[in-house]
Design an enzyme around this catalytic site. Structure first.
Site, PDB file in Angstrom:
ATOM      1  CG  PHE A 246       2.102  -6.435  -4.425  1.00  0.00           C
ATOM      2  CD1 PHE A 246       3.091  -6.480  -5.393  1.00  0.00           C
ATOM      3  CD2 PHE A 246       0.853  -6.943  -4.730  1.00  0.00           C
ATOM      4  CE1 PHE A 246       2.825  -7.009  -6.647  1.00  0.00           C
ATOM      5  CE2 PHE A 246       0.589  -7.478  -5.988  1.00  0.00           C
ATOM      6  CZ  PHE A 246       1.579  -7.508  -6.943  1.00  0.00           C
ATOM      7  N   GLY A 472       4.589 -14.868  -6.499  1.00  0.00           N
ATOM      8  CA  GLY A 472       4.311 -14.492  -7.881  1.00  0.00           C
ATOM      9  C   GLY A 472       5.530 -13.896  -8.558  1.00  0.00           C
ATOM     10  CB  ALA A 515      16.318 -13.655  -5.636  1.00  0.00           C
ATOM     11  N   GLY A 710      12.308  -7.239  -6.344  1.00  0.00           N
ATOM     12  CA  GLY A 710      10.863  -7.104  -6.149  1.00  0.00           C
ATOM     13  C   GLY A 710      10.401  -5.676  -5.933  1.00  0.00           C
ATOM     14  CD  GLU A 711      10.364  -4.543  -1.289  1.00  0.00           C
ATOM     15  OE1 GLU A 711      11.403  -5.205  -1.097  1.00  0.00           O
ATOM     16  OE2 GLU A 711       9.621  -4.184  -0.381  1.00  0.00           O
TER      17      GLU A 711
END
Ligand code: MOS
Length: 750
Positions: A246, A472, A515, A710-711
């Site tokens: 994170f 992850g 990605a 992700g965010e």
């Protein structure tokens, strides 16, 4: 190459899942070697001052102890700061473990105890006696806020506020409807499942194989080589599996330094793993204070936006993130003034934590937008729609895409927003007050330089490799899907190798860019393989593809064929056999398209709708329903994508209601440095979460149309929850986390 069918877009389970649930996936602390040593850190118990003396004699006598390192006997390392700066270092002086007798923050390592077993090292560490000369420490952001300053050296120029546009003060003074509010957020601490750990395996030839918990194996490799003066080829860093990070593991942490230092000094393999408590001392989302002022006309059209943001940093580095700038680009507004400052405290340097800056800044903006909606007297969603803008006004650029309208529409429909009664306290469920709130989320869609290698084997299998990290998020899976798509294979035919500094160069895994970046690199490398296949196909006798160009062909069912007519083609096995090849291997490198970036800005967007129930007698808050509608370009894998958003929502829930780093400001010590006293959302806190991905075609944000996920999932969640709490209770809590005591402070509207 259009990516269409067999693999990309399917909700595949993550390929490494079985390894993870069976223990077959090994994490940094899970490598052993007979004869290896273990290190345990002794943390400082003051936040500012000096070490007067350290007595290690009792610890040294403890059975199994090999050596105790302190600032007095630390092996020499690089002298210049530049050698200590990792790829994502901040302006300032990087922290050097055991550099001197100065104490800069609570928990700073003052000794490393090395022993034959972890248990011996841990026990002996309790016997180290440190005598301190404490000095007055300052850890309270609000008490030190008068010392705030604008960072003299920007971490990145985009993090600095753009020049003011229009005249926000004059427009604010003139406006009919306005609000101004202060928002406080306590520091949050990262709590990924995997603790920081480094295992150094010393080879017979002196080479180091390092398993490190990091978001960038090559970043750790560079750091180790620079700090210890080692040749790149003698150090391999691996992070094949990462148990969550994170942002915490973007920069090398002290356990990496210690494991390598002790290994080199003692000529033994080494392991250093942090405790959960040690994790709390490092890398936190800084405490912040923000003031947002908004003005609108009677119809709710924004006339002025002012956003001033201040957050904490350490004495030794200027941590920076983009907090205020979101307020200049989220909505149409001609008069905008944004400002940003930081405050030095006696704390460890804060760090990036999922959507750094946006998680706090957008929360303040979106809570303020809710306040403005009530001030104007219109629906909070309607206020956002009236101020919709399809342009980045901060940078005066067009957007690559912005399907936020669809997020609002589909999210509101799924949630049932139309059934909301506007008056606070007007919806009930027995003893519970029911509140519905919403917020907008936004985050950058960026690319960072990335390289990948694709190997096509004659037996119809493919190997993809890159130094990229899968922390992850599902990177193994989506890269496998992209390669499978390019060669018309099933994902099971593709092997993906990641997390190894010897593999093709990739930056740290962060910023939601992996990605888009590594994915585009894999596609480009696959295209290069296909071009090579075509070249060999052209050499065949009477080749049907002799006149075809690389962009006219594709792979279908094991044949290289014309895209326009699959009947025309050659079996790949024939091409390779004739050329005498057992495999073809190509690499490709991608990066941001500078020409496009000059004209377009790229962001992901979301609309978050939340239902809360607040017990009218006890003030207990439950988040009973969340609908998050996300626009993030092409969704490579709806299953892993949904997981990212679910995780973001849960972290947002923690930010809104639970997570609160508590410091005893008299001593500067973190008092709740454990999972018993630092609350994170548990299963009982997480109820109905729904994720929608709206269609969004974007051919500019990245070559594969991906924007990153992700965010964005966390952004706006805390605001939507606080807005729902206001709607339920009529009480505006502007201090996060919103705990029961703050709800009960004044009477709940009945
Ligand atoms: Mo992210 S906070 O850039 O890992």
């Amino acid at each position: 190459m259009p990516i269409q069918s067999k693999a990309v877009g399917l909700p595949l389970s993550r390929v490494e899942g079985p390894l993870k649930v069976t223990g077959g996936a090994r994490y940094a602390a899970e490598y052993f070697q007979p004869g290896m040593l273990f290190g345990v850190v002794v943390p400082a118990t003051i936040a500012a001052g000096q070490i007067a003396s350290i007595d290690v004699s009792a610890a040294e006598r403890f059975a199994g102890v090999v050596k105790i390192f302190t600032h007095e006997n630390r092996p020499s390392t690089a002298y210049r700061d530049s050698k200590w700066k990792d790829q994502v270092a901040l302006p300032g002086h990087p922290f050097r473990p055991l550099e001197s007798d100065r104490i800069l923050f609570d928990g700073q390592p003052v000794a490393l105890v090395v022993a034959e077993s972890f248990e011996a090292a841990r026990d002996a560490a309790t016997l180290v006696r440190v005598h301190y000369l404490p000095e007055e420490s300052h850890t309270d952001l609000m008490r030190a806020i008068h010392t705030s300053y604008c960072p003299p050296i920007p971490r990145a120029k985009e993090m600095m506020p753009p020049p003011p546009r229009g005249n926000a003060q004059a427009a604010f003074d003139r406006a009919t409807n306005r609000i101004s509010a202060d928002y406080r957020m306590d520091g949050e601490h990262h709590n990924p499942m995997e603790l920081f750990a480094t295992t150094v395996l010393l080879g017979d030839d002196g080479t180091l194989t390092i398993h490190d918990k990091t978001q960038g194996s090559q970043n750790s490799q560079d750091y180790v080589c620079n700090v210890f003066g080692l040749a790149t080829e003698t150090v391999v860093v691996r992070n094949a599996y990462v148990g969550g990070a994170f942002g915490q593991a973007l920069r090398p942490k002290y356990q990496l330094f210690f494991a390598v230092m002790a290994s080199l000094d003692l000529k033994r393999s080494m392991k250093v793993e942090m405790s959960r408590r040690e994790m709390f001392y490092l890398t936190w989302r800084p405490s912040s204070f923000q003031t947002v002022s908004l003005a609108a006309d009677r119809e709710g059209h924004l006339q002025a936006i002012r956003h001033h943001a201040v957050h904490a940093t350490s004495r030794y580095e200027d941590y920076q993130e983009n907090v205020a700038n979101w307020s200049g680009l989220a909505y149409r507004c001609d008069n905008v003034e944004l400002s940003y400052e930081i405050v030095k405290l006696d704390v460890s340097t804060p760090g990036d934590m999922r959507a750094p800056g946006a998680a706090t800044g957008v929360t303040a903006l979106e809570a303020a937008m809710d306040e403005l909606a009530y001030e104007v007297g219109i629906d909070p969603l309607e206020l956002r729609l009236r101020n919709f803008v399809h342009r980045d006004q901060n940078q005066d650029k067009d957007l690559t895409s912005k399907a936020l309208h669809a997020c609002y529409r589909e999210g509101a429909a799924r949630f049932g927003w139309a059934g909301r009664s506007p008056e606070p306290g007007s919806m009930r469920d027995g003893v519970d007050l029911v509140g519905w709130g919403m917020a907008t989320g936004l985050w950058e869609a960026s690319m960072s330089p990335a390289e990948a290698k694709v190997q096509y084997c004659a037996n119809g299998t493919v190997v993809v490799s890159a130094a990229a990290s899968d922390i992850g998020t599902g990177t193994y899976t989506i890269l496998g899907q992209i390669a499978a798509e390019c060669f018309d294979l099933q994902i099971g035919d593709v092997t993906v190798r990641l997390g190894d500094s010897t593999l093709p160069k990739t930056g740290v895994e962060g910023g939601s860019w992996t990605a888009a970046s590594s994915g585009s690199a894999v596609q480009a490398a696959a295209k290069a393989v296909i071009a090579t296949l075509l070249k060999h196909a052209g050499e065949l006798h009477n080749s049907p593809l002799a006149r075809a160009s690389a962009d006219e062909v594709e792979v279908a069912e094991g044949r290289l064929v014309l895209e326009a007519n699959h009947q025309v083609g050659v079996a790949i096995s024939e091409i390779m056999a004739t050329a005498g090849l057992s495999s073809i291997e190509e690499s490709a490198e991608v990066g941001p398209d500078k020409a496009l970036a000059r004209k377009f800005a790229a962001y992901t967007h979301s609309a978050v709708f939340v239902e809360v129930k607040v017990d009218s007698e006890l003030g207990v808050i439950r988040v009973t329903r969340v609908v998050s509608a996300v626009a993030a370009g092409r969704i490579l894998n709806p299953k892993t994508a949904r997981s990212q958003i679910l995780g973001g929502i849960v972290m947002g829930l923690g930010m809104a209601l639970h997570e609160e780093g508590m410091i005893d400001h008299r001593t500067g010590r973190i008092v709740n440095h454990n999972l018993a006293e630092y609350h994170i959302p548990a299963h009982a806190d997480v109820e109905d979460l729904q994720v929608i991905f709206v269609d969004e075609d974007d051919d500019k944000a990245s070559p594969i149309g991906v924007k990153g996920l992700g965010e964005i999932g966390i952004v706006g969640v805390a605001a939507a929850i606080s807005n729902a709490i206001f709607h339920a209770t009529g009480k505006r809590v502007r201090s996060f986390p919103i705990t029961i005591d703050k709800i009960l402070e004044s009477e709940i509207r009945q």
